[in-house]
Design an enzyme around this catalytic site. Structure first.
Site, mmCIF file in Angstrom:
data_model
loop_
_atom_site.group_PDB
_atom_site.id
_atom_site.type_symbol
_atom_site.label_atom_id
_atom_site.label_comp_id
_atom_site.label_asym_id
_atom_site.label_seq_id
_atom_site.Cartn_x
_atom_site.Cartn_y
_atom_site.Cartn_z
ATOM 1 C CE1 TYR A 1 -14.332 17.956 35.489
ATOM 2 C CE2 TYR A 1 -13.878 19.706 37.207
ATOM 3 C CZ TYR A 1 -13.523 18.929 36.145
ATOM 4 O OH TYR A 1 -12.157 18.962 35.402
ATOM 5 C CB CYS A 2 -17.802 13.191 37.426
ATOM 6 S SG CYS A 2 -19.749 12.898 37.937
ATOM 7 C CB THR A 3 -18.448 11.666 32.596
ATOM 8 O OG1 THR A 3 -17.050 11.268 32.696
ATOM 9 C CG2 THR A 3 -18.942 11.735 31.039
ATOM 10 C CB ILE B 1 -18.417 17.233 31.457
ATOM 11 C CG1 ILE B 1 -17.499 17.220 32.479
ATOM 12 C CG2 ILE B 1 -17.819 17.852 30.048
ATOM 13 C CD1 ILE B 1 -16.240 16.267 32.165
ATOM 14 C CB CYS C 1 -19.308 15.184 41.107
ATOM 15 S SG CYS C 1 -20.787 15.467 39.753
#
Length: 344
Positions: A197-199, A226, A204
């Site tokens: 996962y990433c922002t 996220i 990702c």
């Protein structure tokens, strides 16, 4: 019409403060083949400028990466304009979770070699051969399995203020460093389910393709990152598995996702998750500072920087000449602030 800004930053910030309408912070990305990035960039700038859009957008042959601020009354017109491009038609738009409408004050669109600097030079790497998307319910379900490996594909300073339960940190300053590091760290777990996962999803997604390229099998990534997860968790009434604050790359420097404060002031050690940049322009270090230390050090990161801040502006300018600040981010793994003006 000039296809770039010619107004001073101070005046632009003043105009933003005087606006009498609300703005909405939006991010989106798309990997796609863009034949002429410069032509696309200029068309995009003209269309978005006319709609009063601010923000930072990168365009490359491999696609587009955008973080922007749109006047609320122009959101529908913005969406219609964006969808006139076939490869952007119907694209998911990530709406900021904790938004004050002051995330950007100018429009900047730059042509880059890549929309995410990754250091990958293997001609056989294929970004379209990526991992499986997980939406918020699927993420909660798969991440509940203790054998699932959850990997945070963000930088160390992003992880420090907020991350998912049981997430693994890959302690790096850049995504370029992080990709090979993450592969090495997980070599003995190739057969496990791996969630990245990433922002907002862009890092990702590329990381999932890189992991598949390096022989991993069961690779997943959180759709929309996220930001989308938080919005969907609220909308669907799901348990929020993200703890703390989500770091964002605009003037807000963070948006509240979970109620917990999981990090500490880098100066006094008290619980705090507010990032700031050192007010000494010759330093400009990104670090975490509580309100008490902000008052004590006048928004600077050290006694030395505070001393410089209180010098006449002309003396400050002389001290700044020829300084290469590099990647000025406090790294907790080094257990100290990086060298300042006046230090050897």
């Amino acid at each position: 019409m000039a296809l770039h800004n010619r107004v001073s930053a101070d005046l632009l910030k003043q105009r933003l403060a005087e606006e009498n309408f609300r703005r909405v912070t939006i991010s989106f990305y798309q990997y796609a083949k863009i034949a002429d990035p410069q032509l696309f960039r200029d068309e995009l700038y003209t269309g978005l400028f006319d709609l009063g859009v601010f923000g930072r957008i990168y365009v490359a042959h491999e696609g587009i990466n955008a973080q922007i601020s749109v006047p609320e009354h122009n959101v529908d017109a913005f969406r219609q304009f964006l969808y006139t491009y076939d490869f952007l038609n119907g694209i998911r738009l990530n709406i900021a979770v904790d938004d004050d409408g002051k995330s950007f004050y100018v429009l900047k669109i730059k042509v880059r070699e890549k929309i995410v600097a990754d250091g990958i030079d293997d001609p056989n790497f294929d970004i379209t051969h990526r991992g499986q998307y997980l939406d918020a319910p699927a993420f909660n379900e798969l991440s509940a399995d203790p054998d699932t490996v959850i990997v945070d594909m963000r930088n160390h300073y992003e992880f420090e203020v907020g991350h998912f339960d049981r997430a693994m940190e890959v302690p790096s300053d850049t995504f370029r460093e992080q990709l090979p590091m993450a592969v090495d760290m997980l070599q003995d777990q190739k057969d496990k389910n791996i969630i990245m996962y990433c922002t907002g999803g862009i890092r990702c997604e590329k990381a999932s393709a890189y992991f598949l390229h390096n022989g991993f099998k069961n690779v997943y990534h959180l759709e929309g990152g996220i930001i989308e997860y938080s919005n969907k968790a609220k909308e669907l009434g799901l348990p929020n598995k993200f703890k703390g604050k989500n770091f964002v790359f605009d003037d807000r420097l963070g948006e509240r996702i979970g109620d917990e404060i999981i990090s500490h002031c880098h100066q006094c050690g008290e619980p705090c998750d507010d990032h700031t940049n050192c007010k000494n322009e010759g330093c400009h270090l990104l670090f975490i500072q509580c309100e008490k230390c902000a008052a004590k050090y006048q928004g600077t990161c050290s006694d030395d920087c505070q001393s410089v801040l209180n010098l006449p502006e002309e003396e400050q300018k002389k001290l700044r000449q020829g300084i290469d600040k590099g990647n000025m981010v406090f790294n907790k793994s080094r257990q100290r602030l990086r060298p300042r003006l006046g230090e050897d």
